[in-house]
Motif scaffolding. Structure first.
Motif, PDB file in Angstrom:
ATOM      1  N   TRP A 293       0.818  -1.221   0.000  1.00 13.88           N
ATOM      2  CA  TRP A 293       0.000   0.000   0.000  1.00 13.88           C
ATOM      3  C   TRP A 293       0.845   1.261   0.000  1.00 13.88           C
ATOM      4  O   TRP A 293       0.433   2.300  -0.518  1.00 13.88           O
ATOM      5  N   ASP A 294       2.062   1.178   0.558  1.00 13.65           N
ATOM      6  CA  ASP A 294       2.877   2.389   0.691  1.00 13.65           C
ATOM      7  C   ASP A 294       4.139   2.392  -0.165  1.00 13.65           C
ATOM      8  O   ASP A 294       4.786   3.425  -0.307  1.00 13.65           O
ATOM      9  N   HIS A 295       4.507   1.248  -0.757  1.00 14.31           N
ATOM     10  CA  HIS A 295       5.700   1.247  -1.597  1.00 14.31           C
ATOM     11  C   HIS A 295       5.673   0.058  -2.558  1.00 14.31           C
ATOM     12  O   HIS A 295       4.921  -0.907  -2.373  1.00 14.31           O
ATOM     13  N   VAL A 296       6.511   0.160  -3.594  1.00 14.95           N
ATOM     14  CA  VAL A 296       6.731  -0.925  -4.541  1.00 14.95           C
ATOM     15  C   VAL A 296       8.170  -1.402  -4.363  1.00 14.95           C
ATOM     16  O   VAL A 296       9.104  -0.599  -4.283  1.00 14.95           O
ATOM     17  N   TYR A 297       8.325  -2.717  -4.322  1.00 12.34           N
ATOM     18  CA  TYR A 297       9.611  -3.321  -3.968  1.00 12.34           C
ATOM     19  C   TYR A 297      10.071  -4.237  -5.099  1.00 12.34           C
ATOM     20  O   TYR A 297       9.292  -5.048  -5.616  1.00 12.34           O
ATOM     21  N   ILE A 298      11.334  -4.100  -5.516  1.00 11.96           N
ATOM     22  CA  ILE A 298      11.934  -4.941  -6.553  1.00 11.96           C
ATOM     23  C   ILE A 298      13.178  -5.604  -5.969  1.00 11.96           C
ATOM     24  O   ILE A 298      14.057  -4.928  -5.432  1.00 11.96           O
ATOM     25  N   TYR A 299      13.247  -6.926  -6.080  1.00 14.78           N
ATOM     26  CA  TYR A 299      14.408  -7.673  -5.570  1.00 14.78           C
ATOM     27  C   TYR A 299      15.078  -8.423  -6.718  1.00 14.78           C
ATOM     28  O   TYR A 299      14.415  -9.038  -7.553  1.00 14.78           O
ATOM     29  N   SER A 300      16.408  -8.376  -6.741  1.00 18.78           N
ATOM     30  CA  SER A 300      17.183  -9.099  -7.746  1.00 18.78           C
ATOM     31  C   SER A 300      18.300  -9.886  -7.059  1.00 18.78           C
ATOM     32  O   SER A 300      19.065  -9.317  -6.272  1.00 18.78           O
ATOM     33  N   PRO A 301      18.399 -11.201  -7.316  1.00 20.12           N
ATOM     34  CA  PRO A 301      19.473 -11.988  -6.700  1.00 20.12           C
ATOM     35  C   PRO A 301      20.835 -11.619  -7.274  1.00 20.12           C
ATOM     36  O   PRO A 301      20.978 -11.450  -8.484  1.00 20.12           O
ATOM     37  N   GLY A 302      21.817 -11.488  -6.411  1.00 15.40           N
ATOM     38  CA  GLY A 302      23.161 -11.112  -6.859  1.00 15.40           C
ATOM     39  C   GLY A 302      23.547  -9.752  -6.323  1.00 15.40           C
ATOM     40  O   GLY A 302      22.736  -8.825  -6.308  1.00 15.40           O
ATOM     41  N   LEU A 303      24.786  -9.630  -5.859  1.00 15.62           N
ATOM     42  CA  LEU A 303      25.248  -8.410  -5.202  1.00 15.62           C
ATOM     43  C   LEU A 303      26.103  -7.557  -6.133  1.00 15.62           C
ATOM     44  O   LEU A 303      26.539  -7.991  -7.189  1.00 15.62           O
TER      45      LEU A 303
END
Length: 456
Positions: A293-303
């Motif tokens: 509701w308050d944010h959109v989150y994107i995750y990608s494996p690997g540093l």
């Protein structure tokens, strides 16, 4: 004279009688951070300069020991320093990005101010990264024939590249085009880069969800996607666009109505291409899109590569790019889907700044996280920092539960539990000590944090 306390990047040795231990610290710090500083003649317990005899031979002995014990070879800056009171000490500044580094054949890694034996899993991961530097994954043979290519996707790709003036030829047929782009192996099979970009994946490479709260418990929608890199970026962009708010703005001169998403989609698309371009493809984890509701989150494996972090790129202090998947990045550049290496985060920041949308880029033990604040979150006074704090609140609950069930918790166990780097885990544990939730037991080298009985 006091130099402050030891950190993950700074190590003190009372004298060069601890030469071997100093070399172990150099290798450990390089494996974690890519750079650091070692001092001889400084008390480890409090950072006080106690001094020692420092001659030209002393400096030469240190240099020779580094060359003898540290592999791959590094070339540190070694200098004699002196306090106002006349106490001599040595500073060794070092850097290197050819991980993993060994000291006398043994691999260690920095944890807080300790040098611990590297786990088999971590060493294997670093060995893979080392192999990728000399033989990048995306340039290797995928054992996939050209006939598997989605020809429509390849044709559209070439058209975009021609329009961007980055591909100097028109579309002919798949083998010719892929060969001219350097995306075929000697035996005519596709490189991994070509397979990722133009062959629909069989495995799930993208997971997307909409959540009613911040706990990922009440799921409103959940999708799992396969496809080519380009089709998955399009799917993720459309999913985000369809699940956030859009304002309708009337152009005063033409009276045309246009939609303005609450998050700049240029920034979102840049973040998505970055996620797919720089992810670690040997990791079978999927790119993850979560809409709250308050944010959109994107995750990608690997540093990020060792020694580099998101903040340096956001501030412009660092522009050097060391893409994990250089051939994929080059392929995306040719079509105009990404720009010059190392500038993606700055473009995301510029788009978000112009739209007054707060965002953050962080990395944990396993991957990179991008968060865009939504209008409701901004109106509620939330920021990327409060979103991160909320995640840490969930982490605090998990830490307390573990500490009660196991009669304590170490920095290493916390790092594994919450999926954060050791220094972040240690900072979290210390904050919980200050809040009266945990208490420290044991010495600096074997510290355990125990739950205080009255904590909830």
């Amino acid at each position: 004279m006091n130099l402050g306390m030891e950190t993950e990047c700074v190590e003190y040795k009372r004298s060069t009688s601890e030469m071997r231990e100093g070399m172990e610290s150099i290798a450990s710090i390089l494996n974690k951070h890519g750079h650091g500083t070692l001092y001889f003649g400084v008390r480890p317990s409090d950072g006080e300069v106690v001094g020692q005899d420092v001659s030209e031979k002393t400096l030469r002995d240190i240099s020779q020991k580094v060359g003898e014990l540290i592999e791959p070879r590094i070339y540190p800056q070694i200098e004699r320093l002196e306090t106002l009171e006349g106490k001599a000490y040595v500073r060794v500044e070092f850097s290197g990005f050819e991980t993993p580094y060994a000291c006398d054949g043994r691999y260690r890694i920095r944890r807080a101010d300790e040098d611990i034996v590297m786990s088999h899993a971590k060493l294997a991961e670093m060995m893979r990264e080392s192999e990728n530097r000399s033989n990048p994954w995306d340039s290797r043979n995928s054992d996939t024939p050209v006939s598997a290519v989605d020809e429509k996707a390849l044709r559209r790709y070439v058209e975009r590249g021609v329009e961007a003036k980055r591909i100097p030829f028109s579309y002919t047929e798949p083998t010719d085009v892929l060969s001219r782009l350097g995306l075929l192996c000697e035996d005519g099979m596709l490189t991994n880069a070509a397979a990722v970009c133009f062959v629909p994946s069989k495995d799930i490479m993208l997971k997307m969800g909409v959540f009613a709260d911040s706990k990922r418990v009440h799921i409103l929608d959940n999708q799992q996607v396969t496809g080519t890199l380009f089709s998955m970026v399009d799917a993720a962009e459309l999913y985000i666009l369809n699940n956030i708010r859009r304002a309708f703005v009337i152009d005063g001169s033409s009276l045309h109505r246009r939609e303005v998403p609450e998050i700049p989609m240029d920034a979102v698309r840049e973040a998505l291409f970055n996620a797919f371009a720089h992810r670690q493809y040997e990791d079978d984890s999927a790119i993850q899109i979560d809409v709250f509701w308050d944010h959109v989150y994107i995750y990608s494996p690997g540093l990020f590569p060792v020694g580099f972090n998101p903040e340096d790129y956001l501030t412009g202090e660092e522009s050097t790019s060391k893409p994990r998947n250089r051939l994929i990045a080059t392929t995306l550049y040719r079509s105009g889907d990404i720009e010059i290496y190392g500038t993606g985060l700055q473009r995301i920041k510029a788009a978000c700044d112009e739209a007054n949308v707060p965002f953050s880029v962080t990395q944990s033990r396993h991957g990179v996280h991008v968060s865009f604040m939504r209008s409701e979150g901004i109106a509620a006074g939330n920021t990327p920092a409060t979103v991160d704090a909320r995640r840490q609140g969930d982490a605090r609950t998990a830490i307390l539960r573990y500490a009660r069930g196991h009669n304590g918790i170490t920095t290493a166990a916390t790092s594994e539990l919450v999926g954060e780097k050791d220094y972040t885990a240690r900072r979290l544990l210390n904050s919980m000590v200050e809040e009266g939730l945990l208490e420290k037991t044991g010495g600096r080298k074997g510290r355990v944090y125990k739950a205080i009985r009255h904590s909830h």
